[in-house]
Design an enzyme around this catalytic site. Structure first.
Site, PDB file in Angstrom:
ATOM      1  N   GLU A  67      33.443  40.180  50.950  1.00  0.00           N
ATOM      2  CA  GLU A  67      32.729  38.941  50.631  1.00  0.00           C
ATOM      3  C   GLU A  67      31.633  39.211  49.601  1.00  0.00           C
ATOM      4  O   GLU A  67      31.429  38.423  48.671  1.00  0.00           O
ATOM      5  CB  GLU A  67      32.135  38.329  51.904  1.00  0.00           C
ATOM      6  CG  GLU A  67      31.577  36.946  51.710  1.00  0.00           C
ATOM      7  CD  GLU A  67      32.619  35.925  51.308  1.00  0.00           C
ATOM      8  OE1 GLU A  67      32.394  35.244  50.278  1.00  0.00           O
ATOM      9  OE2 GLU A  67      33.643  35.796  51.985  1.00  0.00           O
ATOM     10  N   GLU A 104      32.365  36.800  41.200  1.00  0.00           N
ATOM     11  CA  GLU A 104      32.339  35.387  40.821  1.00  0.00           C
ATOM     12  C   GLU A 104      31.065  35.047  40.057  1.00  0.00           C
ATOM     13  O   GLU A 104      31.102  34.278  39.093  1.00  0.00           O
ATOM     14  CB  GLU A 104      32.480  34.493  42.052  1.00  0.00           C
ATOM     15  CG  GLU A 104      33.905  34.410  42.543  1.00  0.00           C
ATOM     16  CD  GLU A 104      34.109  33.330  43.584  1.00  0.00           C
ATOM     17  OE1 GLU A 104      33.110  32.736  44.071  1.00  0.00           O
ATOM     18  OE2 GLU A 104      35.273  33.070  43.918  1.00  0.00           O
TER      19      GLU A 104
END
Length: 127
Positions: free
Chosen positions: A65, A72
């Protein structure tokens, strides 16, 4: 930035966790799931191998994560407009998190399936 003292490197890592906690709902959700997994371990009191499996899979989920969020953020900074290749890259990152999350869920289900009968037996003897 290379060859910094351990204290500095640890502070960078903690700052990364803090940034993810502040910025990423998915990271907060995954942390909550990891905490619930630890609570389940405390309640079920399984053998050490189960502790290891749950801790490792939880750590893998959180690590992926963090990687997903970091990549991102970089992608969005470098190329903010939508592009099919960038969408594919971001979807693959999300797919990696999903894959390890499903694996962690399967480990959790195996733990509960294995440990629940013993816990129910203990509860029955209390009455």
């Amino acid at each position: 930035m290379k060859n910094r003292p351990l204290r500095d490197r640890l502070s960078f890592a903690v700052a990364g966790w803090q940034a993810a906690w502040r910025r990423e709902r998915s990271f907060r959700t995954q942390v909550c799931c990891a905490v619930l997994a630890i609570v389940a371990l405390l309640i079920l009191r399984p053998s050490p191998i189960w502790w290891a499996l749950i801790v490792v899979t939880s750590a893998l989920v959180l690590a992926l994560e963090l990687i997903n969020s970091a990549l991102e953020a970089v992608i969005d900074r470098l190329h903010p407009e939508i592009h099919p290749e960038i969408k594919a890259a971001k979807d693959m990152l999300a797919g990696a998190v999903l894959a390890i999350s499903v694996a962690a869920l399967i480990v959790a289900m195996a733990l509960v399936t294995t440990q629940a009968p013993a816990l129910l037996g203990e509860l029955a003897t209390w009455q």
